[in-house]
Design an enzyme around this catalytic site. Structure first.
Site, short mmCIF file in Angstrom:
data_model
loop_
_atom_site.label_atom_id
_atom_site.label_comp_id
_atom_site.label_asym_id
_atom_site.label_seq_id
_atom_site.Cartn_x
_atom_site.Cartn_y
_atom_site.Cartn_z
N SER A 40 54.70 36.65 36.43
CA SER A 40 53.79 36.44 35.29
C SER A 40 54.57 35.77 34.15
O SER A 40 55.80 35.89 34.09
CB SER A 40 53.27 37.80 34.80
N TYR A 58 54.90 46.58 31.93
CA TYR A 58 54.31 45.52 32.76
C TYR A 58 55.22 44.29 32.75
O TYR A 58 55.56 43.75 33.82
CB TYR A 58 52.91 45.15 32.27
P1 NDP Z 1 42.93 41.81 40.27
O1 NDP Z 1 42.84 43.13 39.60
O2 NDP Z 1 41.70 40.97 40.34
O3 NDP Z 1 43.51 41.99 41.76
C1 NDP Z 1 44.57 42.88 42.01
C2 NDP Z 1 44.72 43.09 43.51
O4 NDP Z 1 45.85 43.95 43.73
C3 NDP Z 1 43.52 43.75 44.15
O5 NDP Z 1 43.24 43.14 45.37
C4 NDP Z 1 43.97 45.19 44.38
O6 NDP Z 1 43.38 45.73 45.55
C5 NDP Z 1 45.47 44.98 44.62
N1 NDP Z 1 46.21 46.22 44.36
C6 NDP Z 1 46.51 46.78 43.17
N2 NDP Z 1 47.14 47.96 43.35
C7 NDP Z 1 47.23 48.14 44.70
C8 NDP Z 1 47.75 49.17 45.53
N3 NDP Z 1 48.33 50.28 45.02
N4 NDP Z 1 47.67 49.02 46.87
C9 NDP Z 1 47.09 47.94 47.40
N5 NDP Z 1 46.59 46.91 46.68
C10 NDP Z 1 46.65 47.03 45.34
O7 NDP Z 1 44.10 41.04 39.51
P2 NDP Z 1 44.77 39.59 39.72
O8 NDP Z 1 44.23 38.87 40.88
O9 NDP Z 1 44.75 38.92 38.41
O10 NDP Z 1 46.26 40.06 39.97
C11 NDP Z 1 47.02 39.66 41.10
C12 NDP Z 1 48.48 39.61 40.68
O11 NDP Z 1 48.64 38.61 39.67
C13 NDP Z 1 49.02 40.90 40.06
O12 NDP Z 1 50.32 41.12 40.54
C14 NDP Z 1 49.04 40.59 38.56
O13 NDP Z 1 50.02 41.33 37.88
C15 NDP Z 1 49.37 39.12 38.59
N6 NDP Z 1 49.05 38.32 37.41
C16 NDP Z 1 47.77 38.27 36.92
C17 NDP Z 1 47.48 37.45 35.82
C18 NDP Z 1 46.13 37.37 35.21
O14 NDP Z 1 46.03 36.95 34.04
N7 NDP Z 1 45.07 37.72 35.91
C19 NDP Z 1 48.53 36.62 35.22
C20 NDP Z 1 49.82 36.77 35.82
C21 NDP Z 1 50.06 37.56 36.89
P3 NDP Z 1 42.69 47.19 45.66
O15 NDP Z 1 42.34 47.64 44.28
O16 NDP Z 1 41.51 46.98 46.55
O17 NDP Z 1 43.73 48.03 46.30
C1 8X3 Z 2 49.23 38.72 33.13
C2 8X3 Z 2 49.40 37.76 32.03
O1 8X3 Z 2 49.74 37.52 29.53
O2 8X3 Z 2 48.28 39.32 30.30
O3 8X3 Z 2 50.41 38.86 33.83
O4 8X3 Z 2 50.67 39.49 30.56
S1 8X3 Z 2 49.55 38.57 30.53
#
Ligand code: NDP
Ligand code: 8X3
Length: 246
Positions: A134, A147
């Site tokens: 991120s 985080y």
């Molecule tokens: P979502 O919440 O839409 O998706 C998160 C995914 O992670 C879900 O499929 C969820 O599946 C899975 N997950 C979370 N915890 C667990 C667990 N304990 N076991 C199995 N699966 C898990 O978020 P994003 O798509 O945005 O996030 C994906 C990645 O991108 C993350 O690592 C996040 O930190 C990162 N990220 C996101 C950003 C944003 O602005 N959206 C920016 C930068 C990075 P389920 O709940 O079904 O288990």
């Molecule tokens: C998610 C992006 O800016 O919310 O990783 O931390 S931010």
């Protein structure tokens, strides 16, 4: 046909990536805890998709799912470590320790564990690893505390893996997105309204934007390694230093 193993495919980046990779001719193993969502994805994507239901923090459940992969899905060419979350927006001194531990267990410990588990087969296949870090890995902000720390681990772990894997042919990339509209903020705050407010008018990135980036990295010729990619929506940029005056 190459096979990608994408954690966190029930929502957001992982779900969009599952669609994009299948469309591009890959087999995909998509994981997550929500079985109903994986079933829906399997119904949509057909034979090229296999859903594996487990919590990434549960090593025994993960290994059982890996051992039960159907014919054709067992030889993984690409691991996308995407499953992860943020919990809470409070400053450290007001934050929940339980939330901190959940983020570390999911974003750090589980990611390192699954990588360790899959390294021998990835090396044997001269495969690739894409880790989802991120912008929070590099830019501190109030409420980012643990985080941001977990995502700095993901970035630095990726770069260190590159060093250790030199000569194996295995490629490693850290993807570092800024603001993208997924379920991320709903999970972080527990409020759909907070999520809608954050993204409103900001022109955030989408899961599809990140999925296209992942696919581009994955399909580059095998002699090319993208070390890191930092990407943001045009409307997101940088703030200055904060100064507190007595
Ligand atoms: P979502 O919440 O839409 O998706 C998160 C995914 O992670 C879900 O499929 C969820 O599946 C899975 N997950 C979370 N915890 C667990 C667990 N304990 N076991 C199995 N699966 C898990 O978020 P994003 O798509 O945005 O996030 C994906 C990645 O991108 C993350 O690592 C996040 O930190 C990162 N990220 C996101 C950003 C944003 O602005 N959206 C920016 C930068 C990075 P389920 O709940 O079904 O288990
Ligand atoms: C998610 C992006 O800016 O919310 O990783 O931390 S931010």
């Amino acid at each position: 046909m190459r096979t990608a193993f994408i954690t966190g495919a029930t929502s957001g980046f992982g779900e969009a990536a599952a669609r994009a990779f299948v469309k591009a001719g890959w087999r995909v193993v998509g994981t997550g805890r929500r079985a109903d969502r994986l079933e829906q994805l399997a119904a949509e994507l057909g034979e090229a998709f296999h859903g594996a239901v487990f919590d990434v923090r549960d090593e025994a459940a993960r290994d059982a799912a890996l051992d039960a992969l159907p014919e054709g899905f067992g030889e993984i060419d690409l691991l996308v470590n995407n499953a992860g979350l943020a919990l809470g927006t409070e400053p450290a001194q007001a934050a929940s320790l339980t939330n901190w531990k959940t983020m570390i267990d999911t974003n750090v410990t589980a990611l390192a564990s699954i990588t360790h588990r899959m390294l021998p087969s990835l090396i044997a296949r001269r495969g690739a690893i894409i880790n989802i870090s991120s912008v929070a890995a590099s830019y501190p902000y109030t409420g980012g505390n643990v985080y941001g720390g977990t995502k700095a681990f993901v970035r630095q772990f990726s770069l260190n893996l590159r060093s250790d894997l030199a000569g194996t042919g295995v490629r490693v990339t850290s993807i570092e997105p800024g603001m993208a509209e997924t379920e991320f903020t709903l999970i972080r705050t527990g409020s759909q309204q907070a999520s809608d407010t954050l993204y409103s008018g900001a022109g955030p990135m989408t899961g599809g934007d990140i999925a296209e980036t992942l696919l581009w990295v994955a399909e580059l010729p095998p002699h090319l390694n993208i070390n890191t990619i930092e990407l943001m929506p045009v409307n997101q940029s940088f703030a200055g230093f904060a100064v507190h005056r007595e």
